[in-house]
Design a protein around this motif. Structure first.
Motif, mmCIF file in Angstrom:
data_model
loop_
_atom_site.group_PDB
_atom_site.id
_atom_site.type_symbol
_atom_site.label_atom_id
_atom_site.label_comp_id
_atom_site.label_asym_id
_atom_site.label_seq_id
_atom_site.Cartn_x
_atom_site.Cartn_y
_atom_site.Cartn_z
ATOM 1 N N ALA A 176 -11.115 -21.703 21.116
ATOM 2 C CA ALA A 176 -11.859 -22.786 20.462
ATOM 3 C C ALA A 176 -10.967 -23.982 20.166
ATOM 4 O O ALA A 176 -11.438 -25.121 20.129
ATOM 5 N N ASN A 177 -9.685 -23.715 19.971
ATOM 6 C CA ASN A 177 -8.737 -24.791 19.656
ATOM 7 C C ASN A 177 -7.858 -25.173 20.837
ATOM 8 O O ASN A 177 -6.924 -25.958 20.679
ATOM 9 N N ASP A 178 -8.174 -24.603 22.005
ATOM 10 C CA ASP A 178 -7.427 -24.894 23.231
ATOM 11 C C ASP A 178 -5.935 -24.653 23.030
ATOM 12 O O ASP A 178 -5.100 -25.468 23.417
ATOM 13 N N LEU A 179 -5.599 -23.520 22.406
ATOM 14 C CA LEU A 179 -4.214 -23.169 22.122
ATOM 15 C C LEU A 179 -3.767 -22.034 23.037
ATOM 16 O O LEU A 179 -4.353 -20.952 23.039
ATOM 17 N N ALA A 180 -2.725 -22.290 23.806
ATOM 18 C CA ALA A 180 -2.134 -21.241 24.631
ATOM 19 C C ALA A 180 -0.935 -20.618 23.933
ATOM 20 O O ALA A 180 -0.668 -19.416 24.068
ATOM 21 N N ASN A 181 -0.193 -21.430 23.196
ATOM 22 C CA ASN A 181 1.015 -20.977 22.499
ATOM 23 C C ASN A 181 0.856 -21.283 21.022
ATOM 24 O O ASN A 181 0.750 -22.451 20.636
ATOM 25 N N ALA A 182 0.832 -20.243 20.206
ATOM 26 C CA ALA A 182 0.461 -20.464 18.810
ATOM 27 C C ALA A 182 0.943 -19.340 17.909
ATOM 28 O O ALA A 182 1.256 -18.230 18.355
ATOM 29 N N SER A 183 0.987 -19.669 16.633
ATOM 30 C CA SER A 183 1.129 -18.673 15.577
ATOM 31 C C SER A 183 -0.269 -18.398 15.039
ATOM 32 O O SER A 183 -1.030 -19.334 14.764
ATOM 33 N N VAL A 184 -0.609 -17.124 14.892
ATOM 34 C CA VAL A 184 -1.948 -16.736 14.458
ATOM 35 C C VAL A 184 -1.825 -15.821 13.242
ATOM 36 O O VAL A 184 -1.007 -14.894 13.235
ATOM 37 N N ARG A 185 -2.623 -16.092 12.229
ATOM 38 C CA ARG A 185 -2.673 -15.199 11.075
ATOM 39 C C ARG A 185 -4.051 -14.553 11.012
ATOM 40 O O ARG A 185 -5.070 -15.239 10.957
ATOM 41 N N LEU A 186 -4.044 -13.226 11.035
ATOM 42 C CA LEU A 186 -5.260 -12.419 10.933
ATOM 43 C C LEU A 186 -5.259 -11.744 9.569
ATOM 44 O O LEU A 186 -4.361 -10.954 9.267
ATOM 45 N N THR A 187 -6.241 -12.075 8.732
ATOM 46 C CA THR A 187 -6.298 -11.573 7.367
ATOM 47 C C THR A 187 -7.556 -10.751 7.149
ATOM 48 O O THR A 187 -8.654 -11.157 7.568
ATOM 49 N N VAL A 188 -7.399 -9.620 6.484
ATOM 50 C CA VAL A 188 -8.529 -8.771 6.107
ATOM 51 C C VAL A 188 -8.465 -8.554 4.603
ATOM 52 O O VAL A 188 -7.531 -7.919 4.105
ATOM 53 N N THR A 189 -9.446 -9.111 3.859
ATOM 54 C CA THR A 189 -9.491 -8.884 2.417
ATOM 55 C C THR A 189 -10.544 -7.821 2.106
ATOM 56 O O THR A 189 -11.407 -7.521 2.930
ATOM 57 N N ARG A 190 -10.489 -7.284 0.875
ATOM 58 C CA ARG A 190 -11.486 -6.287 0.483
ATOM 59 C C ARG A 190 -12.863 -6.923 0.302
ATOM 60 O O ARG A 190 -13.876 -6.235 0.234
ATOM 61 N N GLY A 191 -12.901 -8.243 0.221
ATOM 62 C CA GLY A 191 -14.178 -8.938 0.123
ATOM 63 C C GLY A 191 -14.492 -9.428 -1.278
ATOM 64 O O GLY A 191 -13.625 -9.468 -2.149
ATOM 65 N N ASP A 192 -15.751 -9.817 -1.487
ATOM 66 C CA ASP A 192 -16.190 -10.371 -2.763
ATOM 67 C C ASP A 192 -16.639 -9.264 -3.709
ATOM 68 O O ASP A 192 -17.322 -8.316 -3.296
ATOM 69 N N GLN A 193 -16.274 -9.440 -4.979
ATOM 70 C CA GLN A 193 -16.719 -8.495 -5.995
ATOM 71 C C GLN A 193 -16.466 -9.120 -7.354
ATOM 72 O O GLN A 193 -15.409 -9.712 -7.586
ATOM 73 N N SER A 194 -17.428 -9.037 -8.236
ATOM 74 C CA SER A 194 -17.276 -9.628 -9.563
ATOM 75 C C SER A 194 -17.108 -8.550 -10.618
ATOM 76 O O SER A 194 -17.576 -7.425 -10.460
ATOM 77 N N GLY A 195 -16.381 -8.909 -11.648
ATOM 78 C CA GLY A 195 -16.348 -8.077 -12.846
ATOM 79 C C GLY A 195 -15.228 -7.077 -12.956
ATOM 80 O O GLY A 195 -14.466 -7.111 -13.908
ATOM 81 N N SER A 196 -15.086 -6.200 -11.992
ATOM 82 C CA SER A 196 -14.192 -5.056 -12.154
ATOM 83 C C SER A 196 -12.872 -5.250 -11.428
ATOM 84 O O SER A 196 -12.831 -5.710 -10.284
ATOM 85 N N PHE A 197 -11.773 -4.880 -12.113
ATOM 86 C CA PHE A 197 -10.461 -4.924 -11.460
ATOM 87 C C PHE A 197 -10.374 -3.847 -10.389
ATOM 88 O O PHE A 197 -9.828 -4.065 -9.311
ATOM 89 N N ALA A 198 -10.910 -2.657 -10.698
ATOM 90 C CA ALA A 198 -10.924 -1.568 -9.715
ATOM 91 C C ALA A 198 -11.970 -1.873 -8.651
ATOM 92 O O ALA A 198 -13.094 -2.270 -8.968
ATOM 93 N N PRO A 199 -11.627 -1.718 -7.383
ATOM 94 C CA PRO A 199 -12.595 -2.030 -6.329
ATOM 95 C C PRO A 199 -13.754 -1.045 -6.312
ATOM 96 O O PRO A 199 -13.599 0.138 -6.589
ATOM 97 N N GLY A 200 -14.940 -1.581 -5.998
ATOM 98 C CA GLY A 200 -16.115 -0.741 -5.855
ATOM 99 C C GLY A 200 -16.294 -0.282 -4.418
ATOM 100 O O GLY A 200 -15.570 -0.693 -3.517
#
Length: 284
Positions: free
Chosen positions: A79-103
């Motif tokens: 999509a960015n027409d990049l052949a040579n690049a640095s790429v960061r792939l991030t996976v978060t636990r997602g959205d959650q309100s209220g609790s420190f411990a993950p649901g």
């Protein structure tokens, strides 16, 4: 620029995550920094394996296949027409309100961003301008039983504080609680003594760098002995040469460490050449 957010390519200015995202709130996320050469990711299988290990250590189940993740990375490059690049792939636990411990009902967030880098391989350009300076810092590496070293998480405060403590140096060298060298804030450390390459062993809180692994393999292929062990800053200062590895830098010589200077990096240069030849063969 376009980035990949939760399965969609979006304009960079619209690429956002919620303020309730646990990656933002707590650093509750894992990531990989990848290097693309000629439009393809270097050592994807190794990166995917380490990302799985990071997510397993954090208990994050993103439910995506390696093929799907790789597809998102390549879609971002295209999509960015990049052949040579640095790429960061991030996976978060997602959205959650209220609790420190993950649901149990959290839906993970997956983000891919990319930035252009020079062409790699034989005859390519380095991503760094000059040999690095490095300094031992007072900030200790987080113990493995507190946060597994295999987990590359978004909570990178250990490295951030180390870099601050390092002042003007390009890299901070962290020790464990017993004074043993573990590596740089964002790199693995190698030193050379009488032609033998040494690097901290993975039984210490050392992140298993992909470039570290590649360099060890390449050293064996070209007849350079590599020994893994426990070392002190004095071992590094007494060495003939010192160099660092990471995905973006590849192999970067160190010219100055604490009060020691190095006038050569011949073995490091051989390994840098071998790495460039490997990249050239695989990707160009």
């Amino acid at each position: 620029m376009q980035y990949h957010v939760d399965g969609e390519l979006v304009a960079a200015e619209d690429a956002t995550v919620s303020v309730r995202n646990r990656g933002f709130q707590y650093g509750d996320a894992a990531f990989e920094t990848l290097r693309a050469y000629g439009g393809q990711v270097f050592a994807w299988a190794a990166h995917a394996s380490r990302l799985r290990a990071s997510c397993d250590a954090l208990g994050i189940d993103h439910a995506l296949s390696d093929r799907d993740l790789r597809g998102r990375v390549h879609a971002t490059l295209a999509a960015n027409d990049l052949a040579n690049a640095s790429v960061r792939l991030t996976v978060t636990r997602g959205d959650q309100s209220g609790s420190f411990a993950p649901g149990d009902d959290v839906d993970p967030t997956v983000v891919v961003v990319a930035d252009e880098l020079p062409r790699g391989g034989v005859g390519g350009e380095r991503a760094w301008r000059s040999p690095a300076s490095a300094a031992t810092v007072a900030v200790e590496r987080v113990a493995d039983d507190a946060l597994p070293a295999v987990a590359k998480t978004n909570n990178y405060l250990n490295g951030v504080l180390a870099r601050i403590d390092a002042g003007d140096a390009d890299e901070a060298i962290l020790l464990d609680s017993e004074g043993r060298v573990t590596g740089g804030a964002t790199s693995n450390v190698f030193f050379v003594d009488d032609g033998v390459v040494h690097t901290p062993s993975l039984d210490l809180p050392v992140n298993p760098g992909i470039t570290r692994w590649a360099v060890v393999e390449l050293a064996e292929d070209i007849g350079i002995t590599v020994e893994e062990g426990h070392y002190t800053p004095q071992d590094l200062r007494a060495a003939d040469e010192l160099f660092l590895t990471n995905t973006t830098w590849e192999v970067r010589p160190v010219s100055e460490y604490d009060d020691t200077t190095y006038s050569t990096c011949k073995v490091g240069a051989r390994l840098a050449r071998a790495f460039a030849e490997e990249v050239e063969q695989r990707h160009y």
